[in-house]
Design an enzyme around this catalytic site. Structure first.
Site, short mmCIF file in Angstrom:
data_model
loop_
_atom_site.label_atom_id
_atom_site.label_comp_id
_atom_site.label_asym_id
_atom_site.label_seq_id
_atom_site.Cartn_x
_atom_site.Cartn_y
_atom_site.Cartn_z
N ASP A 100 0.97 -1.19 -0.18
CA ASP A 100 -0.01 -0.02 -0.01
C ASP A 100 0.74 1.11 0.23
O ASP A 100 1.85 1.32 -0.76
CB ASP A 100 -0.92 -0.14 1.25
CG ASP A 100 -1.91 1.14 1.06
OD1 ASP A 100 -2.71 1.24 0.54
OD2 ASP A 100 -1.69 1.97 2.18
N HIS A 299 -7.05 -6.03 -1.66
CA HIS A 299 -5.91 -4.89 -1.39
C HIS A 299 -5.18 -5.25 -0.37
O HIS A 299 -3.99 -5.08 -0.47
CB HIS A 299 -6.83 -3.71 -0.94
CG HIS A 299 -5.56 -2.45 -0.74
ND1 HIS A 299 -4.76 -1.92 -1.86
CD2 HIS A 299 -5.39 -1.86 0.34
CE1 HIS A 299 -4.13 -0.91 -1.44
NE2 HIS A 299 -4.55 -1.12 0.19
#
Length: 322
Positions: A100, A299
């Site tokens: 991320d 994610h």
């Protein structure tokens, strides 16, 4: 066994979870996470003969939390990462691993300090070169100017997103984690107008996916209830400063051996739909990249798919030149 160390980087102190001996792998988490997001990787890396060092990024967990927005630039945080590497493995190039926001952090650390880092791996967010314009300009043209909500626009005004998230940290984390996980059905990340808030229309699922246990969530909640969200959100408030800093490296590529692992259901892997093949998009800028996109993964790559990530990561590490 994992042990915490406080490392003085000069400007501040960072908490680092360390386990193992051998070549150093510095691990950098994203938003809204913690060193704990690497809990499935630390032990296997140590067992494979590496020193696994998972930092709490400045503003998070047990690390220092400076107040000013400008304390959270890529320039400052890449310097933190380099300082941790220098403290744990002085004089020998280290390996980077990020997820991320940790992905742009490690990409840019490798780009700006090629002599200090011999390889770089990143999850979720590909590197497509030094930016041609600040990301604020990109998302405002694509979303805000069209009357559409974009979460990073909501994060820009200091205090606003903090108040929403901190009012119920558990609900915020559950809704945010779930919305962009591989388990969420289409539409869980809602389309909404620019005047909405982050949590408007977000779902707190009755049963959370098994990859994040109640105990895991309890750990994250305790960390953010103690630290607050100002530091983590300040990372999003430095796009213009980051753009200016990165221009010094505009003629460089990331030449080190590189690994990218994304998820087919992760909006960050396709840069919110801007690229159809993230690995191909990276090659002009990271010529030695090896890439994998995990089908159905969302994610939270290394938490959703720890076995697959560990297999790919350890295989790649085992093939690095000595």
């Amino acid at each position: 066994m994992t042990a915490f160390r406080m490392i003085d980087t000069g400007p501040l102190s960072l908490r680092v979870a360390v386990e193992g001996t051998g070549p150093l792998v510095v691990m950098v988490h994203g938003f809204p996470e913690s060193w704990y997001s690497w809990r499935h990787q630390i032990g296997p890396l140590a067992a494979a003969g590496f020193t696994a060092a998972a930092i709490d990024v400045r503003g998070y967990g047990g690390s220092d939390k400076p107040e000013p927005v400008e304390a959270y630039t890529l320039e400052a945080i890449t310097a933190d990462v380099a300082a941790v590497a220098d403290a744990l493995q002085p004089g020998e190039p280290a390996i980077l691993l990020g997820h991320d926001w940790g992905a742009p952090i490690v990409w840019n650390t490798a780009l700006s300090r090629p002599e200090r880092f011999r390889a770089v791996a990143a999850l979720s967010v590909p590197f497509t070169g030094v930016p041609q314009r600040p990301f604020t300009e990109v998302f405002r043209r694509a979303f805000t100017e069209k009357g559409k909500f974009f979460y990073q626009e909501w994060f820009q005004e200091p205090g606003r997103a903090e108040a929403e998230a901190e009012a119920d940290v558990r609900r915020f984390l559950r809704a945010f984690y779930y919305a962009i996980s591989g388990d969420a059905p289409p539409g869980t990340w809602p389309d909404k107008p620019a005047g909405a808030t982050l949590l408007d229309g977000m779902i707190d699922p009755p049963v959370f996916p098994a990859w994040l246990s109640d105990a895991d969530l309890d750990y994250y909640v305790a960390e953010f209830e103690a630290s607050g969200l100002r530091g983590p959100l300040n990372r999003y408030r430095n796009h213009e400063r980051d753009y200016e800093w990165a221009q010094a490296f505009g003629d460089r590529r990331i030449e080190q051996p590189a690994l990218f692992i994304g998820g087919s259901k992760d909006p960050a892997t396709t840069l919110f739909g801007a690229v159809s093949d993230p690995v191909a998009a990276m090659r002009p800028h990271v010529p030695n990249v090896e890439g994998h996109v995990l089908e159905g993964c969302g994610h939270w790559t290394q938490q959703e798919r720890p076995a697959e990530v560990n297999r790919l990561l350890l295989d790649w590490l085992g093939r690095l030149p000595g």
